[in-house]
Design a protein around this motif. Structure first.
Motif, PDB file in Angstrom:
ATOM      1  N   GLU A 179     -13.584  -6.845  19.441  1.00 17.73           N
ATOM      2  CA  GLU A 179     -12.343  -6.667  19.199  1.00 17.73           C
ATOM      3  C   GLU A 179     -12.211  -6.103  17.757  1.00 17.73           C
ATOM      4  OE1 GLU A 179     -11.633 -11.005  19.067  1.00 17.73           O
ATOM      5  OE2 GLU A 179     -12.289 -11.172  20.958  1.00 17.73           O
ATOM      6  N   LYS A 180     -10.764  -5.465  17.707  1.00 20.39           N
ATOM      7  CA  LYS A 180     -10.453  -4.489  16.389  1.00 20.39           C
ATOM      8  C   LYS A 180      -9.368  -5.270  15.922  1.00 20.39           C
ATOM      9  CE  LYS A 180     -11.319  -0.215  18.334  1.00 20.39           C
ATOM     10  NZ  LYS A 180     -12.290  -0.278  19.599  1.00 20.39           N
ATOM     11  N   PRO A 181      -9.385  -5.330  14.462  1.00 18.70           N
ATOM     12  CA  PRO A 181     -10.228  -4.872  13.613  1.00 18.70           C
ATOM     13  C   PRO A 181     -11.447  -5.689  13.400  1.00 18.70           C
ATOM     14  CG  PRO A 181      -8.467  -5.611  12.212  1.00 18.70           C
ATOM     15  CD  PRO A 181      -8.073  -5.961  13.808  1.00 18.70           C
ATOM     16  N   ASN A 182     -11.191  -6.938  13.691  1.00 16.85           N
ATOM     17  CA  ASN A 182     -12.724  -7.796  13.344  1.00 16.85           C
ATOM     18  C   ASN A 182     -12.813  -8.751  14.640  1.00 16.85           C
ATOM     19  OD1 ASN A 182     -12.633  -7.740  10.308  1.00 16.85           O
ATOM     20  ND2 ASN A 182     -10.558  -8.355  10.672  1.00 16.85           N
ATOM     21  N   ASP A 183     -14.256  -8.715  14.869  1.00 19.61           N
ATOM     22  CA  ASP A 183     -14.729  -9.527  15.850  1.00 19.61           C
ATOM     23  C   ASP A 183     -15.500 -10.537  15.588  1.00 19.61           C
ATOM     24  OD1 ASP A 183     -16.399 -10.188  18.254  1.00 19.61           O
ATOM     25  OD2 ASP A 183     -15.918  -8.750  19.294  1.00 19.61           O
ATOM     26  N   ARG A 184     -14.725 -11.872  15.843  1.00 19.31           N
ATOM     27  CA  ARG A 184     -15.186 -13.062  15.349  1.00 19.31           C
ATOM     28  C   ARG A 184     -16.543 -13.411  15.778  1.00 19.31           C
ATOM     29  NH1 ARG A 184     -10.969 -14.696  17.110  1.00 19.31           N
ATOM     30  NH2 ARG A 184      -9.514 -14.751  15.374  1.00 19.31           N
TER      31      ARG A 184
ATOM     32  N   CYS B 225     -14.485  -5.340   0.917  1.00 15.10           N
ATOM     33  CA  CYS B 225     -14.134  -6.177   2.294  1.00 15.10           C
ATOM     34  C   CYS B 225     -12.579  -6.240   2.186  1.00 15.10           C
ATOM     35  CB  CYS B 225     -14.668  -7.708   2.264  1.00 15.10           C
ATOM     36  SG  CYS B 225     -13.821  -8.633   3.207  1.00 15.10           S
ATOM     37  N   HIS B 226     -11.955  -6.502   1.213  1.00 17.70           N
ATOM     38  CA  HIS B 226     -10.424  -6.637   1.194  1.00 17.70           C
ATOM     39  C   HIS B 226      -9.793  -5.305   1.504  1.00 17.70           C
ATOM     40  CE1 HIS B 226      -6.399  -7.296  -0.400  1.00 17.70           C
ATOM     41  NE2 HIS B 226      -6.594  -6.474  -1.280  1.00 17.70           N
ATOM     42  N   ILE B 227     -10.146  -4.273   0.764  1.00 19.55           N
ATOM     43  CA  ILE B 227      -9.753  -3.054   1.014  1.00 19.55           C
ATOM     44  C   ILE B 227      -9.727  -2.552   2.535  1.00 19.55           C
ATOM     45  CG2 ILE B 227      -9.881  -0.525   0.363  1.00 19.55           C
ATOM     46  CD1 ILE B 227     -10.340  -1.448  -2.320  1.00 19.55           C
ATOM     47  N   ASN B 228     -10.988  -2.566   3.016  1.00 22.59           N
ATOM     48  CA  ASN B 228     -11.143  -2.257   4.384  1.00 22.59           C
ATOM     49  C   ASN B 228     -10.249  -3.028   5.391  1.00 22.59           C
ATOM     50  OD1 ASN B 228     -12.894  -0.400   3.768  1.00 22.59           O
ATOM     51  ND2 ASN B 228     -14.828  -1.488   4.016  1.00 22.59           N
ATOM     52  N   ASN B 229     -10.339  -4.350   5.059  1.00 18.31           N
ATOM     53  CA  ASN B 229      -9.699  -5.277   6.195  1.00 18.31           C
ATOM     54  C   ASN B 229      -8.264  -4.790   6.143  1.00 18.31           C
ATOM     55  OD1 ASN B 229      -9.585  -7.439   8.066  1.00 18.31           O
ATOM     56  ND2 ASN B 229      -8.652  -8.411   6.442  1.00 18.31           N
ATOM     57  N   MET B 230      -7.576  -4.833   4.747  1.00 24.95           N
ATOM     58  CA  MET B 230      -6.117  -4.552   4.713  1.00 24.95           C
ATOM     59  C   MET B 230      -5.824  -3.304   5.593  1.00 24.95           C
ATOM     60  SD  MET B 230      -3.746  -4.615   1.881  1.00 24.95           S
ATOM     61  CE  MET B 230      -3.528  -6.522   1.406  1.00 24.95           C
TER      62      MET B 230
ATOM     63  N   PHE C 129     -11.876 -12.814   7.664  1.00 29.90           N
ATOM     64  CA  PHE C 129     -11.582 -11.581   7.583  1.00 29.90           C
ATOM     65  C   PHE C 129     -11.248 -10.833   6.472  1.00 29.90           C
ATOM     66  CE2 PHE C 129      -9.978 -12.363  12.270  1.00 29.90           C
ATOM     67  CZ  PHE C 129     -11.116 -12.669  12.656  1.00 29.90           C
ATOM     68  N   ARG C 130     -10.520 -11.761   5.300  1.00 31.03           N
ATOM     69  CA  ARG C 130      -9.914 -11.152   4.262  1.00 31.03           C
ATOM     70  C   ARG C 130     -11.031 -11.283   3.107  1.00 31.03           C
ATOM     71  NH1 ARG C 130      -6.325 -14.514   1.877  1.00 31.03           N
ATOM     72  NH2 ARG C 130      -6.774 -15.870   3.456  1.00 31.03           N
ATOM     73  N   LYS C 131     -11.882 -12.292   3.192  1.00 29.91           N
ATOM     74  CA  LYS C 131     -12.891 -12.576   2.046  1.00 29.91           C
ATOM     75  C   LYS C 131     -14.306 -12.368   2.307  1.00 29.91           C
ATOM     76  CE  LYS C 131      -9.588 -14.381  -0.680  1.00 29.91           C
ATOM     77  NZ  LYS C 131      -9.156 -13.420  -1.848  1.00 29.91           N
ATOM     78  N   GLY C 132     -14.608 -11.979   3.833  1.00 30.89           N
ATOM     79  CA  GLY C 132     -16.094 -12.243   3.859  1.00 30.89           C
ATOM     80  C   GLY C 132     -16.751 -13.614   3.819  1.00 30.89           C
TER      81      GLY C 132
END
Ligand code: GTP
Ligand code: MG
Length: 512
Positions: free
Chosen positions: A307-312, A414-419, A469-472
């Protein structure tokens, strides 16, 4: 749709104008911590040396016992190793020759290989990781019961300057194969055929030479060692063109099966070879960080329809694999993961690790093994299509401040990429942007720009996004709860509060 794009692009140019100092905060955070990259070393292997990558299954007999493989376990293990070797050589074309016996495999890379720019940690960890996932996937083809205990693989690199050294090295390994197999065959048959107890058999074999072992086998078990299977006596040689079980001692092998440039001859001196083993000395009293990163996960995630952008599922599987590592290596006091990477922080005093190649090999093999073995528990609907591979590096940090800055660097990343990814995929999926125009739209924007785009244009409050997703993910033993179980948290580790709450986590006192 075109009108909407134009409006949004206009807003984008306004955003560029409105940029002010406060908007650069998150980039500043990243650059403030980025100095920690200078602790990383690029240990490159000398050009034009043969590179031997060796993989050892740690305590393989115990591993087979724990997994209830009893009858013919050595044969099964050999079959799995052979199959794994073929898979690894199929996937990694830079390996020119493979040799496997007992619990050991040696992969010999092409002499002039420039794979991973000959970076030592990268080469070793990639092959070990590939080997681990191929081993787990092959297990199912040879053993009915699923793996309950995972294998650990240790690795080392030997750098050989001349063709003669390579010939001597593999010839010596084949000698070792012969000695190990003769001893094991004698012991096994003294128990199975001559009906001695294990202790009696060990006593009989103790201090015997080759001829005496042959004699014991013949007189007490009626076995002629010469008739034993050739793959057990000689090990398995893997060539690109044929898989003949050949003899390294003979000129024939070096003239026709694996021709070398320099002239070589039979040599019976091998002691000098041990000096070619690479040793990456670990400085005492430093914090050690082993960082693992998925190889080619952009493709891997596409193949498995993440799943994009994060796969649980993938993030939870990574967390599970990291917990496996922390249970196996209690010297790891804290780990931090995001996307396809995990960092393992090892305590400063009394960890007992002396050499880098061995440490990264064992950690990357356990992480890969766990990721592969437990894939089905997290991706029940998606078949694992290929071997997941990770690389690993070891970095030494001299102070608590530098380790904290390292972890801050990873969390800021992580923050920069996730945003960015959250914005990007929402523009594509919800506003009909093409990937190129979404990229163009976000080019040059800062954290605050993206927060605003998310809120005002996409109706999404960034702080409501999942903390994982935001903090890792941070894993450690929670001192506050009193028990010793590992906890997975998605909290801030850049600010001071985490370190106040967990002041003993990394900052331990020297015991003696
Ligand atoms: P190398 O590490 O250099 O081998 O390349 P890589 O392809 O693994 O890229 P990198 O490590 O720089 O970045 C990780 C990549 O993995 C991301 O760019 C994504 O493409 C992918 N990835 C990781 N986690 C997820 C996820 O949860 N969902 C999706 N869709 N992709 C992910
Ligand atoms: Mg990666």
């Amino acid at each position: 749709m075109i009108k909407l794009h134009l409006q949004l692009l206009k807003k984008a140019s306004l955003l560029h104008i409105k940029r002010n100092i406060s908007q650069t905060k998150s980039i500043m955070a990243l650059t403030k911590f980025e100095y920690v990259k200078s602790f990383e070393i690029e240990n490159k292997l000398e050009a034009l040396h043969w590179v031997v990558l060796s993989v050892y299954c740690v305590e393989h007999k115990e591993f087979l016992k724990q997994n209830n493989v009893k009858n013919g376990s050595e044969i099964i293990f050999r079959q799995i190793m052979s199959s794994v070797c073929s898979d690894v050589m199929e996937e990694e074309k830079e390996i020119a020759l493979g040799y496997a016996y007992s619990n050991i495999v040696h992969f010999i890379l092409k002499r002039d290989t420039y794979l991973f720019k000959r970076r030592e940690y990268k080469l070793l960890s990639n092959i070990i990781s590939r080997y681990s996932s191929a081993f787990i996937r092959n297990w199912r083809n040879f053993v009915e019961t699923p793996l309950c205990k995972l294998p650990t693989f240790n690795g080392e690199i030997i750098l050989l300057p001349q063709d003669q050294c390579l010939r001597d090295f593999v010839t010596n390994e084949q000698r070792k194969c012969h000695f190990i197999n003769l001893e094991e065959t004698t012991l096994r048959n003294l128990v199975n055929i001559a009906k001695l107890s294990s202790t009696e058999a060990l006593e009989k074999v103790k201090n015997t030479n080759e001829g005496q072992k042959n004699e014991l086998l013949f007189s007490l078990c009626n076995i002629n060692y010469n008739n034993e299977p050739v793959e057990a006596k000689k090990g398995a040689i893997f060539l690109r063109n044929s898989n003949d079980c050949a003899n390294f001692i003979k000129n024939e092998f070096w003239e026709s099966s694996f021709p070398l440039t320099q002239k070589t001859e039979k040599n019976f001196k091998y002691d000098y070879l041990s000096s070619f083993k690479r040793r990456n000395h670990i400085l005492p009293h430093t914090f050690l960080v082993v960082r693992i990163d998925g190889k080619g996960f952009s493709k891997f995630s596409a193949t498995h329809k993440f799943e994009k952008p994060n796969d649980r599922r993938s993030l939870n599987l990574m967390n599970h694999a990291a917990i496996t590592v922390m249970k196996k290596f209690p010297i790891v006091k804290l780990s931090y993961g995001q996307s396809d990477e995990y960092s393992f922080v090892i305590k400063r005093f009394g960890h007992g690790e002396k050499e880098g190649n061995s440490l990264i090999s064992r950690i990357v093999s356990v992480l890969t093994g766990s990721f592969t073995n437990y894939w089905k528990d997290f991706f029940s609907e998606t078949q694992l299509e290929c071997n997941p591979v990770f690389d690993a590096r070891l970095v030494l940090y001299p102070t608590l401040e530098s380790v904290r800055d390292y972890l801050s660097w990873r969390q800021a990343d992580c923050h920069i990429n996730n945003m960015y990814n959250t914005c990007f995929w929402k523009l594509v999926n919800e506003k009909g942007f093409s990937r190129t125009s979404a990229q163009e739209y976000l080019k040059g924007t800062f954290s605050e720009d993206k927060q605003r785009i998310l809120k005002e244009e996409l109706g999404f409050i960034y702080s409501d996004d999942e903390p994982m997703f935001r903090k890792g993910s941070v894993i450690y033993k929670d001192n506050l709860s009193g028990d010793n179980t590992l906890v997975v948290k998605h909290c801030d580790i850049i600010g001071p509060q985490f370190w106040i709450d967990n002041c003993n986590l990394l900052e331990e006192k020297r015991v003696s």
